[in-house]
Design a protein around this motif. Structure first.
Motif, mmCIF file in Angstrom:
data_model
loop_
_atom_site.group_PDB
_atom_site.id
_atom_site.type_symbol
_atom_site.label_atom_id
_atom_site.label_comp_id
_atom_site.label_asym_id
_atom_site.label_seq_id
_atom_site.Cartn_x
_atom_site.Cartn_y
_atom_site.Cartn_z
ATOM 1 N N GLU A 21 37.842 27.893 -10.527
ATOM 2 C CA GLU A 21 37.881 29.356 -10.584
ATOM 3 C C GLU A 21 37.807 29.967 -9.189
ATOM 4 O O GLU A 21 38.473 30.973 -8.912
ATOM 5 C CB GLU A 21 36.729 29.872 -11.450
ATOM 6 N N SER A 22 37.020 29.343 -8.314
ATOM 7 C CA SER A 22 36.923 29.840 -6.935
ATOM 8 C C SER A 22 38.263 29.721 -6.218
ATOM 9 O O SER A 22 38.700 30.645 -5.524
ATOM 10 C CB SER A 22 35.847 29.054 -6.173
ATOM 11 N N GLU A 24 41.205 29.542 -7.680
ATOM 12 C CA GLU A 24 42.150 30.462 -8.327
ATOM 13 C C GLU A 24 41.975 31.876 -7.792
ATOM 14 O O GLU A 24 42.961 32.567 -7.476
ATOM 15 C CB GLU A 24 41.917 30.431 -9.838
ATOM 16 N N ARG A 36 45.934 27.763 -13.504
ATOM 17 C CA ARG A 36 44.930 26.706 -13.613
ATOM 18 C C ARG A 36 45.206 25.927 -14.892
ATOM 19 O O ARG A 36 45.181 26.488 -15.988
ATOM 20 C CB ARG A 36 43.524 27.305 -13.620
#
Length: 227
Positions: A21-22, A24, A36
């Protein structure tokens, strides 16, 4: 010639959700088209996972080595690289021989997760600009380490193949932390017999202790025939 960032699709293949997530978020802020990949909940073949990645039409794939239930991500590098995808391995693994394996199979570079996030962003920028992302000498060094590891593993396999079926069973017991007494009792043989078998194992593996023999077997990833 660099493409507009909005036209550069980056696919993240990573089982660590927070890290994915970081990545992305950071790449999206930079203007890239980021996807992702949702990893399968059950084990699957490399071909299945590669097909799922390619359906996203990536220009760049950020790939981890360790993909949970799927296992070793290095199996994805070659098929992705062969179709022209820029594969960047981003990993917590520190084994440089393993890095060399990924490079040998076509990865553009390997980055450590301990590096600043901006290093990963910088690599994506350079790939988009058609620039090199890894020094030639560093690439050759890492690939050489992988070749050396392959030779070492082949040598270990040759040695372990010399073991008889009974010696393989005894080594399996040693790997489980069992003593000579325990092995003799469970096998209904004398301790002297087991000690003779252990000596034969050490001689064939060319090591001087039971600990070294067990370490060699683990390094090889050898599976004991003992149930």
């Amino acid at each position: 010639m660099a493409s507009s960032r909005s036209q550069v699709r980056v696919v993240i293949v990573e089982d660590h959700v927070l890290f994915a997530e970081s990545l992305e978020l950071a790449l999206s802020v930079e203007g890239y088209d980021v996807r992702r990949l949702t990893l399968p909940t059950e084990p699957c073949s490399p071909g299945t996972l590669v097909a799922g990645i390619l359906r996203q039409h990536p220009r760049i794939v950020l790939l981890d080595f360790d993909l949970g239930r799927f296992g070793d991500g290095v199996r994805l590098v070659e098929p992705l690289a062969k179709v022209g995808t820029d594969v960047v391995v981003v990993t917590a693994a520190t084994d440089e021989a393993r890095w060399g394996q990924a490079l040998r199979h076509g990865a553009r570079t390997v980055l450590s997760k301990s590096q600043p996030l901006n290093d990963i962003l910088g690599t994506v920028r350079r790939l988009n600009q058609g620039l090199s992302v890894l020094d030639v000498h560093e690439r050759e060094k890492l690939i050489r380490l992988w070749h050396q590891r392959r030779h070492e593993i082949a040598d270990l396999q040759t040695k372990i193949d010399l073991l008889t079926a009974r010696e393989s069973q005894v080594l399996g017991h040693l790997m489980r932390g069992r003593t000579v007494h325990e092995i003799a009792t469970s096998s209904v043989v004398s301790e002297a017999t087991v000690r003779t078998q252990v000596k034969a194992i050490l001689a064939k593996l060319e090591v001087s202790s039971q600990i070294a023999a067990v370490g060699l077997a683990h390094r090889l990833g050898w599976k004991s025939p003992v149930a």
